[in-house]
Motif scaffolding. Structure first.
Motif, PDB file in Angstrom:
ATOM      1  N   TRP A 293      -1.512   4.554   0.165  1.00  0.00           N
ATOM      2  CA  TRP A 293      -0.420   3.719   0.810  1.00  0.00           C
ATOM      3  C   TRP A 293      -1.177   2.560   1.465  1.00  0.00           C
ATOM      4  N   THR A 294      -0.558   1.494   0.898  1.00  0.00           N
ATOM      5  CA  THR A 294      -1.213  -0.255   0.956  1.00  0.00           C
ATOM      6  C   THR A 294      -2.453  -0.407   0.454  1.00  0.00           C
ATOM      7  N   ALA A 295      -2.880   0.537  -0.505  1.00  0.00           N
ATOM      8  CA  ALA A 295      -4.354   0.262  -1.125  1.00  0.00           C
ATOM      9  C   ALA A 295      -3.880  -0.414  -2.487  1.00  0.00           C
ATOM     10  N   ASN A 296      -4.922  -0.249  -3.543  1.00  0.00           N
ATOM     11  CA  ASN A 296      -4.546  -1.173  -4.800  1.00  0.00           C
ATOM     12  C   ASN A 296      -5.595   0.090  -5.707  1.00  0.00           C
TER      13      ASN A 296
ATOM     14  N   GLY B 162       4.668  -2.589  -6.049  1.00  0.00           N
ATOM     15  CA  GLY B 162       4.649  -3.492  -4.508  1.00  0.00           C
ATOM     16  C   GLY B 162       2.977  -3.504  -4.209  1.00  0.00           C
ATOM     17  N   HIS B 163       2.330  -2.801  -4.592  1.00  0.00           N
ATOM     18  CA  HIS B 163       0.816  -3.042  -4.229  1.00  0.00           C
ATOM     19  C   HIS B 163      -0.092  -3.599  -5.254  1.00  0.00           C
TER      20      HIS B 163
ATOM     21  N   ASP C 239      -1.263  -7.801   2.775  1.00  0.00           N
ATOM     22  CA  ASP C 239      -0.441  -8.532   1.396  1.00  0.00           C
ATOM     23  C   ASP C 239       0.440  -7.541   1.169  1.00  0.00           C
ATOM     24  N   THR C 240       0.482  -6.304   1.163  1.00  0.00           N
ATOM     25  CA  THR C 240       1.544  -5.312   0.498  1.00  0.00           C
ATOM     26  C   THR C 240       2.866  -5.741   1.433  1.00  0.00           C
ATOM     27  N   PRO C 241       4.088  -6.032   0.749  1.00  0.00           N
ATOM     28  CA  PRO C 241       5.210  -6.386   1.528  1.00  0.00           C
ATOM     29  C   PRO C 241       5.679  -5.314   2.555  1.00  0.00           C
TER      30      PRO C 241
END
Length: 259
Positions: A32-35, A59-60, A173-175
């Motif tokens: 979650w919220t990573a890349n 979205g990531h 930066d994740t929406p």
């Protein structure tokens, strides 16, 4: 930087390493919220000798698209990339929410998963009291403050603050829509009662200091797995970046074992 259009989203992925290398390909799924760069250490190591795939979830990172409302839908995105790459069999490695996606894929397509590795992940979402309170007020505080509070808690005590600030900035930066929709997907995730169906050799590796998804929850999951190896590491929730070499060594040993 290859990309694939999937159901209104543009998914960015990496596909590296020799096609005729040692063993089946490794597939890495971030949380979650990573890349996908959470797996840089593992990518550098394994791509020298076998095919390795990793992606940014919708979205990531460098992928675009709105959030998914269920983990099964997120798993569908990953499967679309694997089908596009014509990967019929692979080792799945998932961190946190990525581990939930990996379990979902394994339950749906057990014949395609040679081995399963869950890094700081669980099978039924149960929040600690502190995390529950944080989530309860999530709609009442500025988004960046909410993200910062979550990411700060993800690291074990003593991890360099300047590094934590970098991860906070990247996560912010994740929406917001993607962050909160995926949170809802995790909140409703529950496959604990189905774990007996997973006959795939599985490695459960978890940070001892994880307060996001406490190790006690992972151990509850471990009891339900018919064929699992458990490793506890001196780290927090962000094991892939807190102890990258230790994680890579554990993966290397696990995927080299004969079934």
């Amino acid at each position: 930087m290859p990309q694939l259009e999937v159901d209104g989203a543009t998914l960015t992925y990496d596909d590296e390493g020799p096609r005729d290398g040692d063993g089946v390909p490794l597939v890495f799924i971030h949380g979650w919220t990573a890349n996908r760069h959470r797996w840089d250490h593992q990518m550098d190591h394994f791509a020298q000798k076998r095919r390795v795939v990793r992606l940014d979830l919708r979205g990531h990172g460098e992928s675009e698209g709105s959030g998914r409302r269920t983990v099964a839908e997120l798993a569908g995105d990953v499967l679309a990339v694997l089908d596009h790459l014509e990967l019929d069999r692979f080792v799945l490695v998932g961190h946190s929410m990525g581990g939930m996606i990996a379990q979902t894929l394994t339950l749906a397509h057990p014949e395609r998963v040679e081995r399963l590795v869950l890094v700081n992940s669980i099978s039924r979402m149960t929040y600690s009291r502190g995390r529950g309170l944080l989530m309860a007020v999530s709609t009442k505080v500025p988004f960046k403050l909410f993200v910062a509070a979550n990411i700060q808690r993800a690291f074990a005590p003593g991890y360099p603050r300047e590094k934590i600030r970098e991860y906070i900035s990247a996560s912010a930066d994740t929406p917001r829509e993607v962050v909160m929709t995926c949170y809802g997907a995790m909140r409703s995730f529950d496959v604990l009662d189905r774990l007996g169906e997973i006959r795939t050799p599985t490695l459960l590796i978890h940070g001892f200091h994880d307060i996001q998804l406490p190790v006690s929850q992972m151990l509850r999951m471990a009891k339900a797995y018919p064929d699992a190896v458990v490793r506890i590491v001196d780290a927090g929730h962000e094991l892939p970046v807190e102890k990258p070499a230790e994680l890579t060594a554990a993966l290397d040993s696990f995927v080299a074992e004969k079934a």
